[in-house]
Design an enzyme around this catalytic site. Structure first.
Site, PDB file in Angstrom:
ATOM      1  N   ASP A   7      61.709  48.484  56.522  1.00 45.15           N
ATOM      2  CA  ASP A   7      62.106  47.753  55.312  1.00 45.15           C
ATOM      3  C   ASP A   7      61.951  46.269  55.640  1.00 45.15           C
ATOM      4  O   ASP A   7      61.659  45.891  56.779  1.00 45.15           O
ATOM      5  CB  ASP A   7      63.563  48.077  54.944  1.00 45.15           C
ATOM      6  N   SER A   8      62.190  45.439  54.637  1.00 45.96           N
ATOM      7  CA  SER A   8      62.112  43.994  54.859  1.00 45.96           C
ATOM      8  C   SER A   8      63.306  43.478  55.677  1.00 45.96           C
ATOM      9  O   SER A   8      63.201  42.442  56.324  1.00 45.96           O
ATOM     10  CB  SER A   8      62.073  43.276  53.511  1.00 45.96           C
ATOM     11  N   CYS A  70      61.817  51.094  51.801  1.00 49.80           N
ATOM     12  CA  CYS A  70      61.780  49.923  50.931  1.00 49.80           C
ATOM     13  C   CYS A  70      61.110  50.360  49.631  1.00 49.80           C
ATOM     14  O   CYS A  70      59.979  50.872  49.659  1.00 49.80           O
ATOM     15  CB  CYS A  70      60.964  48.831  51.616  1.00 49.80           C
ATOM     16  N   GLU A 150      72.242  41.204  51.823  1.00 49.65           N
ATOM     17  CA  GLU A 150      71.884  40.710  53.171  1.00 49.65           C
ATOM     18  C   GLU A 150      73.001  39.840  53.750  1.00 49.65           C
ATOM     19  O   GLU A 150      73.192  39.798  54.957  1.00 49.65           O
ATOM     20  CB  GLU A 150      70.585  39.894  53.116  1.00 49.65           C
ATOM     21  N   CYS A 184      66.484  49.859  44.936  1.00 44.43           N
ATOM     22  CA  CYS A 184      66.235  48.954  46.062  1.00 44.43           C
ATOM     23  C   CYS A 184      67.169  49.428  47.156  1.00 44.43           C
ATOM     24  O   CYS A 184      68.352  49.700  46.881  1.00 44.43           O
ATOM     25  CB  CYS A 184      66.541  47.508  45.672  1.00 44.43           C
ATOM     26  N   HIS A 186      68.654  48.007  49.395  1.00 47.32           N
ATOM     27  CA  HIS A 186      69.821  47.153  49.635  1.00 47.32           C
ATOM     28  C   HIS A 186      70.989  47.512  48.712  1.00 47.32           C
ATOM     29  O   HIS A 186      72.136  47.189  49.013  1.00 47.32           O
ATOM     30  CB  HIS A 186      69.471  45.676  49.388  1.00 47.32           C
TER      31      HIS A 186
HETATM   32  N1  DGL Z   1      65.031  46.770  50.267  1.00 50.20           N
HETATM   33  C1  DGL Z   1      63.803  46.509  49.641  1.00 50.20           C
HETATM   34  C2  DGL Z   1      63.494  47.393  48.460  1.00 50.20           C
HETATM   35  O1  DGL Z   1      63.980  48.503  48.455  1.00 50.20           O
HETATM   36  C3  DGL Z   1      63.288  45.125  49.524  1.00 50.20           C
HETATM   37  C4  DGL Z   1      64.173  44.013  49.145  1.00 50.20           C
HETATM   38  C5  DGL Z   1      63.381  42.754  49.286  1.00 50.20           C
HETATM   39  O2  DGL Z   1      62.931  42.482  50.408  1.00 50.20           O
HETATM   40  O3  DGL Z   1      63.167  42.065  48.271  1.00 50.20           O
HETATM   41  O4  DGL Z   1      62.747  47.060  47.579  1.00 50.20           O
END
Ligand code: DGL
Length: 266
Positions: A7-8, A70, A150, A184, A186
């Site tokens: 993931d990022s 991600c 984050e 997402c 996150h």
């Molecule tokens: N967690 C990621 C997603 O599911 C990316 C969030 C990001 O880096 O903008 O899209």
């Protein structure tokens, strides 16, 4: 061999946690591309390039499965990843979450909360309506929620205020949705704040849980699952490994207290 995950940033650890719970005997290698976070505001071409680099790095270490933790990378890069690594099972969170949403909603009115990039790709509406043609899928880009997660502020008044401004109107009044896809990785970190906004009734679809189920089924089907023994988790970050370790330990206490993070240059 390990399962590779990327993931990022720390968001994909929601997927790593779900995999640890579902497949405790497996060893996971997790790459957080912290040097280049966020992915959600980048162009599709850039996200594809980053995703291929992350996958190449993990594949070079020897993996038996790649889980794209991600949604943005899943939405843009899945075909490119499959083409680059033929023979390697590649699972994406969008496909898993879309299938779970198509099953979970009673009314078929489904809201997808995701990054700008995931929304622009249209992958969630396309995948959900392919499975359930009568579904009414609307999308909300919630880019600020990534930064809040984050920062470890997922259960804060700031998180709630943002979730309210992004989501409240979709779950109120006549024709309200009955299902919210956390599109997402996150966003599962924001569930308490989101629940305070949308109330207890709508179904929340967590793509992390959904992809962990798919991974377990696929490993069993291909005879690739490890039988017994304690698995493990190796963490890699592309920038600030100490910060990444602190965030991971704070947000995911279930992953253990002695986490170590290696620095990688993709
Ligand atoms: N967690 C990621 C997603 O599911 C990316 C969030 C990001 O880096 O903008 O899209």
């Amino acid at each position: 061999m390990n399962i590779g995950i990327f993931d990022s940033g720390v968001g994909g650890l929601t997927v790593a946690s779900a995999l640890r719970r579902r497949l405790p005997a497996e060893t996971l290698t997790y790459l957080g591309d912290t040097a280049r976070l966020p992915y959600g505001t980048k162009s599709p071409e850039t996200v594809v390039r980053y995703a291929l680099q992350a996958a190449d790095y993990l594949a070079a270490g020897g993996i038996k499965m790649l889980v794209v933790a991600c949604n943005t990378a899943s939405a843009h890069a899945l075909p490119a990843l499959v083409a680059r690594h033929p023979g390697l099972p590649v699972l994406g969170v969008v496909e898993a979450g879309a299938a779970a949403a198509a099953r979970a909603s009673a009314s078929g009115r489904i809201v997808v909360a995701a990054t700008e990039g995931t929304c622009r790709s249209g992958r969630f509406p396309a995948t959900i309506t392919a499975l359930r043609p009568t579904a009414e899928v609307s999308q909300v880009a919630c880019p600020l929620l990534v930064a809040v997660a984050e920062e470890g502020l997922g259960d804060s008044p700031i998180a709630e205020a943002m979730a309210r401004s992004y989501l409240a109107d979709r779950f109120a009044g006549h024709g309200a949705a009955d299902c919210l896809v956390l599109g997402c990785t996150h966003f599962p970190l924001l569930v308490p704040a989101i629940r305070r906004v949308i109330g207890p009734r709508p179904v929340l679809v967590d793509c992390a849980e959904a992809v962990a189920e798919q991974a377990a089924a696929l490993l069993a089907e291909r005879g690739l699952a490890r039988q017994g023994g304690a698995g493990g988790l190796a963490l890699i970050a592309t920038d600030s490994p100490e910060r990444f370790r602190r965030m991971a330990a704070r947000l995911f206490p279930g992953l253990g207290s002695n986490l170590a993070v290696t620095l990688a240059d993709l």
